[in-house]
Design a protein around this motif. Structure first.
Motif, PDB file in Angstrom:
ATOM      1  N   GLY A 196       8.966  -5.972  15.641  1.00  0.00           N
ATOM      2  CA  GLY A 196       9.338  -4.646  15.141  1.00  0.00           C
ATOM      3  C   GLY A 196       8.339  -4.097  14.129  1.00  0.00           C
ATOM      4  O   GLY A 196       8.282  -2.899  13.893  1.00  0.00           O
ATOM      5  N   ASP A 197       7.547  -4.987  13.533  1.00  0.00           N
ATOM      6  CA  ASP A 197       6.492  -4.526  12.612  1.00  0.00           C
ATOM      7  C   ASP A 197       5.233  -4.131  13.371  1.00  0.00           C
ATOM      8  O   ASP A 197       4.323  -3.508  12.797  1.00  0.00           O
ATOM      9  CB  ASP A 197       6.139  -5.626  11.597  1.00  0.00           C
ATOM     10  CG  ASP A 197       7.287  -5.928  10.650  1.00  0.00           C
ATOM     11  OD1 ASP A 197       7.934  -4.962  10.182  1.00  0.00           O
ATOM     12  OD2 ASP A 197       7.552  -7.121  10.394  1.00  0.00           O
ATOM     13  N   SER A 198       5.167  -4.506  14.636  1.00  0.00           N
ATOM     14  CA  SER A 198       3.999  -4.212  15.465  1.00  0.00           C
ATOM     15  C   SER A 198       3.598  -2.756  15.359  1.00  0.00           C
ATOM     16  O   SER A 198       4.451  -1.862  15.355  1.00  0.00           O
ATOM     17  CB  SER A 198       4.328  -4.484  16.929  1.00  0.00           C
ATOM     18  OG  SER A 198       4.378  -5.853  17.142  1.00  0.00           O
ATOM     19  N   GLY A 199       2.301  -2.531  15.329  1.00  0.00           N
ATOM     20  CA  GLY A 199       1.779  -1.166  15.248  1.00  0.00           C
ATOM     21  C   GLY A 199       1.659  -0.676  13.823  1.00  0.00           C
ATOM     22  O   GLY A 199       0.960   0.296  13.541  1.00  0.00           O
ATOM     23  N   GLY A 200       2.354  -1.357  12.899  1.00  0.00           N
ATOM     24  CA  GLY A 200       2.387  -0.912  11.512  1.00  0.00           C
ATOM     25  C   GLY A 200       1.153  -1.340  10.734  1.00  0.00           C
ATOM     26  O   GLY A 200       0.282  -2.053  11.243  1.00  0.00           O
ATOM     27  N   PRO A 201       1.089  -0.901   9.475  1.00  0.00           N
ATOM     28  CA  PRO A 201      -0.126  -1.072   8.686  1.00  0.00           C
ATOM     29  C   PRO A 201      -0.277  -2.413   7.976  1.00  0.00           C
ATOM     30  O   PRO A 201       0.690  -2.992   7.484  1.00  0.00           O
ATOM     31  CB  PRO A 201       0.007   0.032   7.622  1.00  0.00           C
ATOM     32  CG  PRO A 201       1.490   0.187   7.437  1.00  0.00           C
ATOM     33  CD  PRO A 201       2.093  -0.064   8.798  1.00  0.00           C
ATOM     34  N   MET A 202      -1.538  -2.871   7.897  1.00  0.00           N
ATOM     35  CA  MET A 202      -1.944  -3.807   6.846  1.00  0.00           C
ATOM     36  C   MET A 202      -2.987  -3.023   6.047  1.00  0.00           C
ATOM     37  O   MET A 202      -4.059  -2.696   6.577  1.00  0.00           O
ATOM     38  CB  MET A 202      -2.560  -5.086   7.408  1.00  0.00           C
ATOM     39  CG  MET A 202      -3.100  -5.966   6.272  1.00  0.00           C
ATOM     40  SD  MET A 202      -3.616  -7.624   6.779  1.00  0.00           S
ATOM     41  CE  MET A 202      -5.076  -7.274   7.732  1.00  0.00           C
ATOM     42  N   VAL A 203      -2.651  -2.708   4.798  1.00  0.00           N
ATOM     43  CA  VAL A 203      -3.557  -1.930   3.948  1.00  0.00           C
ATOM     44  C   VAL A 203      -4.139  -2.838   2.865  1.00  0.00           C
ATOM     45  O   VAL A 203      -3.468  -3.743   2.377  1.00  0.00           O
ATOM     46  CB  VAL A 203      -2.871  -0.708   3.300  1.00  0.00           C
ATOM     47  CG1 VAL A 203      -2.527   0.353   4.337  1.00  0.00           C
ATOM     48  CG2 VAL A 203      -1.638  -1.097   2.498  1.00  0.00           C
ATOM     49  N   CYS A 204      -5.392  -2.584   2.533  1.00  0.00           N
ATOM     50  CA  CYS A 204      -6.070  -3.342   1.485  1.00  0.00           C
ATOM     51  C   CYS A 204      -6.717  -2.324   0.552  1.00  0.00           C
ATOM     52  O   CYS A 204      -7.221  -1.299   1.014  1.00  0.00           O
ATOM     53  CB  CYS A 204      -7.147  -4.243   2.080  1.00  0.00           C
ATOM     54  SG  CYS A 204      -6.634  -5.175   3.565  1.00  0.00           S
ATOM     55  N   GLU A 205      -6.701  -2.641  -0.739  1.00  0.00           N
ATOM     56  CA  GLU A 205      -7.322  -1.718  -1.680  1.00  0.00           C
ATOM     57  C   GLU A 205      -8.834  -1.896  -1.629  1.00  0.00           C
ATOM     58  O   GLU A 205      -9.340  -3.010  -1.676  1.00  0.00           O
ATOM     59  CB  GLU A 205      -6.787  -1.974  -3.091  1.00  0.00           C
ATOM     60  CG  GLU A 205      -7.138  -0.837  -4.029  1.00  0.00           C
ATOM     61  CD  GLU A 205      -6.558  -1.011  -5.421  1.00  0.00           C
ATOM     62  OE1 GLU A 205      -5.452  -1.575  -5.532  1.00  0.00           O
ATOM     63  OE2 GLU A 205      -7.231  -0.596  -6.375  1.00  0.00           O
ATOM     64  N   HIS A 206      -9.532  -0.796  -1.500  1.00  0.00           N
ATOM     65  CA  HIS A 206     -10.997  -0.826  -1.511  1.00  0.00           C
ATOM     66  C   HIS A 206     -11.489   0.411  -2.238  1.00  0.00           C
ATOM     67  O   HIS A 206     -11.116   1.528  -1.874  1.00  0.00           O
ATOM     68  CB  HIS A 206     -11.547  -0.879  -0.076  1.00  0.00           C
ATOM     69  CG  HIS A 206     -13.042  -0.904  -0.026  1.00  0.00           C
ATOM     70  ND1 HIS A 206     -13.794  -1.964  -0.490  1.00  0.00           N
ATOM     71  CD2 HIS A 206     -13.932   0.015   0.407  1.00  0.00           C
ATOM     72  CE1 HIS A 206     -15.071  -1.688  -0.333  1.00  0.00           C
ATOM     73  NE2 HIS A 206     -15.182  -0.498   0.207  1.00  0.00           N
ATOM     74  N   LYS A 207     -12.296   0.200  -3.269  1.00  0.00           N
ATOM     75  CA  LYS A 207     -12.785   1.303  -4.111  1.00  0.00           C
ATOM     76  C   LYS A 207     -11.635   2.189  -4.585  1.00  0.00           C
ATOM     77  O   LYS A 207     -11.713   3.418  -4.544  1.00  0.00           O
ATOM     78  CB  LYS A 207     -13.823   2.142  -3.359  1.00  0.00           C
ATOM     79  CG  LYS A 207     -15.102   1.374  -3.054  1.00  0.00           C
ATOM     80  CD  LYS A 207     -16.156   2.299  -2.473  1.00  0.00           C
ATOM     81  CE  LYS A 207     -17.447   1.534  -2.168  1.00  0.00           C
ATOM     82  NZ  LYS A 207     -18.363   2.335  -1.341  1.00  0.00           N
ATOM     83  N   GLY A 208     -10.537   1.531  -4.981  1.00  0.00           N
ATOM     84  CA  GLY A 208      -9.414   2.266  -5.550  1.00  0.00           C
ATOM     85  C   GLY A 208      -8.553   3.014  -4.548  1.00  0.00           C
ATOM     86  O   GLY A 208      -7.654   3.750  -4.944  1.00  0.00           O
TER      87      GLY A 208
END
Ligand code: 4AZ
Length: 258
Positions: A196-208
């Protein structure tokens, strides 16, 4: 999300919930990420069922509770589904598990950005974040592999990027994790994306900036020891994303009179 905690939609304002109508019943299908007011990026494996046409799908933005509609939400129809042409399903290794959805409200508008709905940044072309970088996953997916129901509220959790080498050699038998994928998990194997999480985001902070680094794609079970989550590596698809968004725009825009 396994091992996560309840998240305010303001902290994940790019999260999209994709539903499909099956025999008259609206069912939750997958997550996605708003990358432009008119476009949601998601996983191709969510759209394998060829019997479904685009009118079967609905996309929600600004959604806190899965089965409750509130006044922060925006609801959309899907007017274009573009799955990567080289997507290979699970039997082919889930390569190129990426899809674009163009969204429109019934009155023909795209998303309106506010505190609950906002686009996420795409990564720079050559961004290669170091191993162990902490990133964030979110979604409405199951909280345990054996659960019957999806989470009723938006959940999020932190995971760490895992070395490409280690992921393929030690965790996934040398063949399945390609350069178009990135693995993430936690050291205790307690935190992971799930069904159910498929397609969703993995976000990482880069340059704020919160940057969309991965798309939830696959894994052996959920939060299983030595079986990290595997994500579509977004940096590998920037040209594909850009050209497909442009293609639809130029196609649908009337040509100027000579
Ligand atoms: C799934 O079935 C699924 N642990 C999604 C993510 C992961 C496993 C399965 C990663 O949609």
């Amino acid at each position: 999300i396994v091992g996560g905690s309840q998240a305010e939609v303001e902290s994940q304002p790019w999260i999209a919930g994709i539903f499909q109508n099956t025999k008259g019943i609206e069912q939750f299908l997958c997550g996605g990420s708003l990358i432009d007011p008119c476009w949601v990026l998601t996983a191709a494996h969510c759209f394998l069922d060829r019997s479904k046409d685009k009118s079967a799908f609905k996309v929600f933005l600004g959604k806190s509770i899965l089965n409750v509609t509130d006044n922060k939400e925006q609801m959309f129809m899907v007017d274009t589904i573009i799955s990567h042409p080289d997507f290979t399903d699970m039997t082919g290794g889930n390569e190129n598990d990426i899809a674009l959805l163009r969204i429109r409200t019934p009155s023909g508008h795209c998303a309106v950005e506010n505190n609950y709905v906002r686009t996420v940044c795409l990564p720079e072309r050559n961004l290669y974040l170091p191993d162990n970088t902490q990133c964030e996953i979110s979604g409405y997916g199951k909280q345990d592999f054996f659960d019957i129901y999806y989470a009723q509220r938006l959940m999020s959790a932190n995971v760490n990027l895992i070395s490409q080498r280690k992921c393929t050699r030690e965790y996934y038998d040398n063949i399945r994790v390609t350069d178009n994928m990135v693995c993430a998990g936690d050291s205790a194997w307690q935190i992971d994306a799930c069904k159910g999480d498929s397609g969703g985001p993995m976000v990482c902070e880069h340059k704020g900036r919160m940057t969309l680094y991965g798309i939830v794609s696959w894994g052996d079970g959920c939060a299983k020891q030595n079986k990290p989550g595997v994500y579509t590596r977004v940096t590998r698809y920037l040209d594909w994303i850009e050209s497909n968004m442009n293609m639809v725009h130029t196609k649908s825009r009337p040509l100027p009179e000579p």
